[in-house]
Write a protein that holds these residues in place. Structure first.
Motif, PDB file in Angstrom:
ATOM      1  N   CYS A 299      -2.213  -3.921  -5.573  1.00  0.00           N
ATOM      2  CA  CYS A 299      -2.513  -2.908  -5.086  1.00  0.00           C
ATOM      3  C   CYS A 299      -1.129  -4.084  -4.268  1.00  0.00           C
ATOM      4  O   CYS A 299      -0.362  -4.586  -4.842  1.00  0.00           O
ATOM      5  N   THR A 300      -0.562  -2.779  -2.993  1.00  0.00           N
ATOM      6  CA  THR A 300       0.959  -3.323  -2.642  1.00  0.00           C
ATOM      7  C   THR A 300       0.443  -4.825  -1.158  1.00  0.00           C
ATOM      8  O   THR A 300      -0.598  -4.735  -1.142  1.00  0.00           O
TER       9      THR A 300
ATOM     10  N   LEU B 126      -2.847   2.697  10.434  1.00  0.00           N
ATOM     11  CA  LEU B 126      -2.117   2.976   9.104  1.00  0.00           C
ATOM     12  C   LEU B 126      -1.779   2.296   8.356  1.00  0.00           C
ATOM     13  O   LEU B 126      -2.205   1.594   8.488  1.00  0.00           O
ATOM     14  N   GLY B 127      -2.614   2.362   6.991  1.00  0.00           N
ATOM     15  CA  GLY B 127      -2.430   1.397   5.524  1.00  0.00           C
ATOM     16  C   GLY B 127      -1.953   2.742   4.242  1.00  0.00           C
ATOM     17  O   GLY B 127      -2.252   3.843   4.626  1.00  0.00           O
ATOM     18  N   GLU B 128      -0.888   2.233   3.791  1.00  0.00           N
ATOM     19  CA  GLU B 128       0.282   2.321   3.247  1.00  0.00           C
ATOM     20  C   GLU B 128       0.033   1.852   1.162  1.00  0.00           C
ATOM     21  O   GLU B 128      -0.445   0.280   1.740  1.00  0.00           O
ATOM     22  N   ASP B 129      -0.532   2.096   0.126  1.00  0.00           N
ATOM     23  CA  ASP B 129      -1.019   1.828  -0.611  1.00  0.00           C
ATOM     24  C   ASP B 129      -0.264   2.649  -1.930  1.00  0.00           C
ATOM     25  O   ASP B 129      -0.425   3.778  -1.568  1.00  0.00           O
ATOM     26  N   ILE B 130      -0.128   1.692  -2.838  1.00  0.00           N
ATOM     27  CA  ILE B 130      -0.261   2.341  -4.580  1.00  0.00           C
ATOM     28  C   ILE B 130      -1.313   3.136  -4.744  1.00  0.00           C
ATOM     29  O   ILE B 130      -1.708   4.496  -5.455  1.00  0.00           O
ATOM     30  N   SER B 131      -2.413   3.295  -3.959  1.00  0.00           N
ATOM     31  CA  SER B 131      -3.846   3.272  -4.237  1.00  0.00           C
ATOM     32  C   SER B 131      -4.650   4.336  -3.099  1.00  0.00           C
ATOM     33  O   SER B 131      -4.593   3.864  -2.170  1.00  0.00           O
TER      34      SER B 131
ATOM     35  N   TYR C  33      -8.953   1.672   2.787  1.00  0.00           N
ATOM     36  CA  TYR C  33      -9.504   0.326   3.333  1.00  0.00           C
ATOM     37  C   TYR C  33      -8.478  -0.041   4.431  1.00  0.00           C
ATOM     38  O   TYR C  33      -8.787  -0.606   5.538  1.00  0.00           O
ATOM     39  N   LYS C  34      -7.222  -0.176   3.946  1.00  0.00           N
ATOM     40  CA  LYS C  34      -6.229  -0.352   5.209  1.00  0.00           C
ATOM     41  C   LYS C  34      -6.355  -0.398   6.827  1.00  0.00           C
ATOM     42  O   LYS C  34      -6.037  -1.112   7.692  1.00  0.00           O
TER      43      LYS C  34
END
Length: 446
Positions: free
Chosen positions: A43-44, A166-171, A177-178
């Motif tokens: 993840c990030t 807000l959630g940010e991730d490569i997935s 989830y975030k």
């Protein structure tokens, strides 16, 4: 979240440019619960606490009440490796999927669609990581349309709106989830939010959305057929290909409708929906046997103010084409419900004061993707055309029948895929289907 890296950019003319560019950072997060290894996520490195909580909650291993305020530590073990250690009681079996409440009861179909477009614009505006790296997904939770200030947000510039979480991730899953983890930490009621995502909607993603109880998901991309089937089963409203100018609505909800648009000539022209039985109007009796979680509609051609006090939640729908009997009411109901995101309607005539919840449960249980209409045949051999499940797929056939001036409901049943259920195997009393067409049909008070 990003690191700078030296790259060389080429174009079709063979020209190149040496420059620095933003690259998405990626780390490993190892999660331990009660000193036992649970999983490892790539993840990030931002919002790891929210990621852990959202991961446990969305996958059904822990409830939000258990997670709120649970202290745990996240350690940076070495470059690119983090460890989260929690002491928490996990569900031995993951929390199952449950029916979601209705996402559309306000009756403002067009405004809701514009609000959905504004949500996607606002998500993209809030998430700069994708623009910078081309490698980051975002998920944002926005207030359900009709809640708080959402009506005022319709048509506003994306800079005015912001996702509440807000959630940010490569997935795209980890971005979900975030966002959910942030909401769980804040103690938010997820049933009051729309989920907006930059990712596709495969069935695995839809399953996780359903576990959260979120009633509506909006994607910048597209859903799969399996994802839509799952959304249809559990009542999640689905939008796809959303941007600031357009959006696709994929009907998935099951609505319920009471047909009260007739003139009741055989009983003196009275409004049969307002007749009483055992101290309640016919309409109230029937609505009490229908699920409150489903979008509700009322086919009604008289003054709406006369009936509003008896059906506060229902969207009142007049016939689009008058004087053609129940087919006109059905056509208007299916058209309106389809625009609201319903794929089928449970239809009940307003003159059935003995209607029982068991009929509702049977129709919901027997509904499937391969049948356009499901109706009952009572013990006397009569087909109960005004008590059944009607899919939106009937609309083109209804339109053709209206053009041919063929207005009989039985003719509609003959032209589409119709399933006939016998009442006896389901232990349904034929008396529950009694229609009050004349004064003599009125049931005796008990």
């Amino acid at each position: 979240m990003n690191t700078d890296r030296f790259i060389i950019k080429f174009n079709a003319a063979g020209e190149y440019q040496q420059t620095m560019d933003a690259i998405a950072a990626e780390v490993l997060l190892r999660i331990y619960v009660n000193d036992d290894f649970l999983t490892e996520l790539s993840c990030t490195p931002q919002d790891l606490r929210e990621l852990v909580i959202g991961y446990l909650y969305v996958n059904g291993w822990a409830n939000s009440q258990e997670q709120q305020g649970v202290p745990f530590d996240i350690y940076k073990m070495e470059d690119g490796v983090y460890t989260a250690k929690l002491n928490i009681s996990l569900n031995r079996e993951a929390r199952g999927l449950t029916q979601i409440g209705a996402a559309c009861q306000d009756g403002e179909t067009d405004k809701r669609a514009v609000y959905v477009m504004s949500c996607m614009d606002a998500l993209l505006h809030a998430s700069k990581a994708f623009e910078e790296t081309g490698c980051i997904h975002a998920a944002g939770l926005f207030r359900m349309y009709g809640e708080d200030e959402t009506a005022e947000a319709v048509g506003q510039p994306e800079a005015v709106m912001k996702p509440q979480f807000l959630g940010e991730d490569i997935s795209r899953y980890y971005a979900l989830y975030k966002a959910v983890g942030s909401a769980v930490i804040a103690g938010a009621d997820l049933s009051k939010f729309y989920l907006c995502t930059t990712g596709r909607l495969p069935v695995g993603y839809m399953e996780r959305v359903i576990r959260t109880g979120i009633p509506c998901v909006i994607s910048r991309s597209a859903p799969t057929d399996a994802a839509l089937s799952l959304a249809e089963k559990y009542g999640v409203l689905v939008y796809g290909f959303a941007n600031g100018k357009r959006v696709n609505l994929y009907p998935t909800l099951t609505g319920c409708a009471v047909l009260a648009g007739g003139m009741a000539t055989r009983i003196g022209g009275v409004d049969k929906s307002r007749l009483t039985y055992q101290g309640k109007t016919f309409l109230s009796q029937i609505q009490g046997q229908l699920p409150v979680t489903m979008p509700q509609y009322l086919s009604y051609n008289r003054n709406p103010e006369d009936i509003r006090q008896y059906c506060e939640r229902a969207v009142i729908v007049p016939d689009g084409i008058g004087q053609i009997g129940p087919l006109g009411g059905l056509e208007a109901l299916l058209r309106r419900a389809g625009n609201d995101g319903c794929v089928r309607l449970l239809l009940v005539a307003c003159d059935m004061p003995l209607y029982n919840r068991s009929i509702t449960e049977t129709l919901l249980q027997e509904a499937d993707d391969h049948t356009d209409i499901t109706v009952f045949r009572t013990g006397d051999g009569r087909v109960q055309t005004l008590c059944g499940m009607y899919r939106i797929s009937c609309l083109p056939v209804i339109e053709q029948m209206i053009e041919e001036k063929c207005y009989k409901l039985q003719a509609l049943l003959d032209r589409v895929r119709t399933r006939y259920l016998q009442t006896n195997p389901y232990q349904l009393s034929d008396e529950w289907f009694r229609n009050v067409n004349t004064p003599e049909d009125y049931p005796c008070e008990k």
